[in-house]
Enzyme design. Sequence first.
Site, mmCIF file in Angstrom:
data_model
loop_
_atom_site.group_PDB
_atom_site.id
_atom_site.type_symbol
_atom_site.label_atom_id
_atom_site.label_comp_id
_atom_site.label_asym_id
_atom_site.label_seq_id
_atom_site.Cartn_x
_atom_site.Cartn_y
_atom_site.Cartn_z
ATOM 1 N N ASP A 283 0.944 -1.163 -0.060
ATOM 2 C CA ASP A 283 0.016 0.013 0.106
ATOM 3 C C ASP A 283 0.983 1.206 -0.225
ATOM 4 O O ASP A 283 1.976 1.434 0.745
ATOM 5 C CB ASP A 283 -0.809 0.089 1.191
ATOM 6 C CG ASP A 283 -1.713 1.252 1.446
ATOM 7 O OD1 ASP A 283 -2.615 1.159 0.587
ATOM 8 O OD2 ASP A 283 -1.887 1.857 2.124
ATOM 9 N N GLU A 325 1.245 -0.188 -5.120
ATOM 10 C CA GLU A 325 0.339 0.464 -5.140
ATOM 11 C C GLU A 325 0.629 1.792 -5.630
ATOM 12 O O GLU A 325 0.444 2.686 -4.592
ATOM 13 C CB GLU A 325 -0.894 0.297 -4.260
ATOM 14 C CG GLU A 325 -2.250 0.895 -4.311
ATOM 15 C CD GLU A 325 -2.377 2.120 -3.375
ATOM 16 O OE1 GLU A 325 -3.376 3.062 -3.687
ATOM 17 O OE2 GLU A 325 -1.549 2.195 -2.518
#
Length: 649
Positions: A283, A325
């Site tokens: 993330d 990401e």
Amino acid sequence: MYSSDLHAFGEKLLKEHQIEIKGKDSSFVERFRSHLLTIETLFNEIYGDHPHRNKGFDQLLHSLITLYQQREKSLIQKDNEKHKAGNWFVSNQITGMSLYVDRFAENLQGLAKKLPYFNELGVNFLHLMPVFESPAGESDGGYAVSNFKKVDSRFGSNEDLKHLIHQMQDQNMYLMLDIVLNHTSYHHEWAQKAKAGDPYYQDFFYFFDNRDIPNQYDQTMPEIFPESSPGSFSYVSELNKWVMTVFHHYQWDLNYRNPFVFNAMLDTILYYANLGVDILRIDAPAFIWKELGTTCQNLPKAHTLLRLIKKCVQVSSPGMAILGEAIVAPAEIIKYFGTHDFTAQECDIAYSATQMALQWDALATGDTRVMLAAQHDILQKPFGCTWINYTRCHDDIGLGYDDYMIETAGFNPFQHRTYLKNYYAGWQEGSLAAGALFSVNPKTNDARISGSLASLCGLQKAVEWNLPQEIENALQKIILMQAQTMFIGGIPMLFNGDELAYTNDYSYLEDSGKCYDNRWMHRPIMNWERNEKRNDSTTFESKIFQATRKLINIRKSLPVLMDYKNITWMTPHNIHVAGFVRSLEHQKLFCLFNYKNAGSYITWHAFKEHGILPSQFFDHWTGETYTVGNDHEYFILPSYSFAILEVVV
Ligand code: GLC
């Protein structure tokens, strides 16, 4: 450069851990030996001058060995199978879905019972939105983690997760989980200890005694959530200090200048690998390194840290691929695949965020020229890596592609983005989109877009206002958007609810922990009674579900759709149509997508450009066969339709 000291140190550790050099551990030993020097080099790049460099490096290598030793035999066997298959994730056999466990099936046990649903649809890869402990009300959808290794009781237990994973493995399904690398919740043990005054844990975060340095950072750091969490620092009254909080005030940024932070997070990464994660979603990797005077995004050392993670994973759990990401500018996204000596050796997978946004651009304007202008950048993806292709995810849609792409298409970037924002917010005349602007920043004029696939495609308003032709159009648009993500190369990732044309869910407005974040409007709660409508062919749930299933099946049936970097864009004979050719050995597939609300004409001449003179095509979508006409005749694509044309002869 070869270092005998390092080699001797590595061998000593292997011995200490009773690794069988020539026996069952031989593959691990080979990987350990061959990557050791790179691991040290990367580690030194970041921590070479740190006073705890030696202790940190020692700890890191111990973790690599120990976590390998804890890896289940079945996972080691899977590692070997994946190794034999090469870059397994470029396969056309994988189709994913992202979902919130609780909103999909209440909890992990419920989800395990729903596995047949995925099988029915053709989905064999699940991205479970964060399931680890996160304080209700201050969770950012689970991205504020207070315990990285304990499943949140809302979803069940660690046992439930393991049980689900075993069931998925039995059915040959793949799993993706997140590692929230950039920050922890301020309820995490490390943050709590830091708050209680423990200097060891204070060094896990970025603390400042006063606003001097934060003010300097603020001059160059963009705000991520300007409406709900302005600025990038929060005051901690217990300590009379400021802490860096790039996202929400309750998400404290981790300090990767400290090797013990890196080691603690790597330990978590390998723990996830040992749970059986096939793809680890890192993330927000763009944010993990900070430097004064910069945007604190995409910095070179963030890439060094990712390369180090990749190497460590390659040693201990080589079957786990890494997805970065990075939802950043097009030229920056590409760098997450690695550059120079590390090309194709950083993240294996990235979100094709530029392509995703540009499909929305084309849908609003009916013009594919901006999409085409971006392909030069998008096609830089190295061989062996792949994309996640998607129409949308749990986050907002950003219009962060480059101005030059818009200018190439002949538009003014400011006016163009204003048009798109107005279009999707539903303010533009003629637009039936029912989205909303997210994170509006009046200082920079920036705003992103929230809304479900179906609502942004106009279904919600068309149904509300009872406009049958517009309902048809909206359904066509949904399928068109999904189709392009299926055929462009990479792993298609559906967002849960989109397969059944779920429109926006406004219930988040009644929840104090969610109402400040309109991304919740496109994170629907599944209604399983309603989902039965997928079996009633007169409903739009059924039309979208069956079409999505058909797309997945077509993709699975055509090896040419593997991502071998085997895509060439067609010369744009018609600005309303996005067209590319996928080729593999003798197979050629022309994929055409008409973004116009009317028929589009493509001269047959356009199909003769790629070293072939086809005389017949088979359309995998309609099942029709076409004979190639003369150059002055046309192939016609109806409004918002597409064609998947395989060269027959
Ligand atoms: C990622 C997530 C997003 C979250 C942010 C902070 O971008 O996708 O949902 O808010 O990271 O963790």
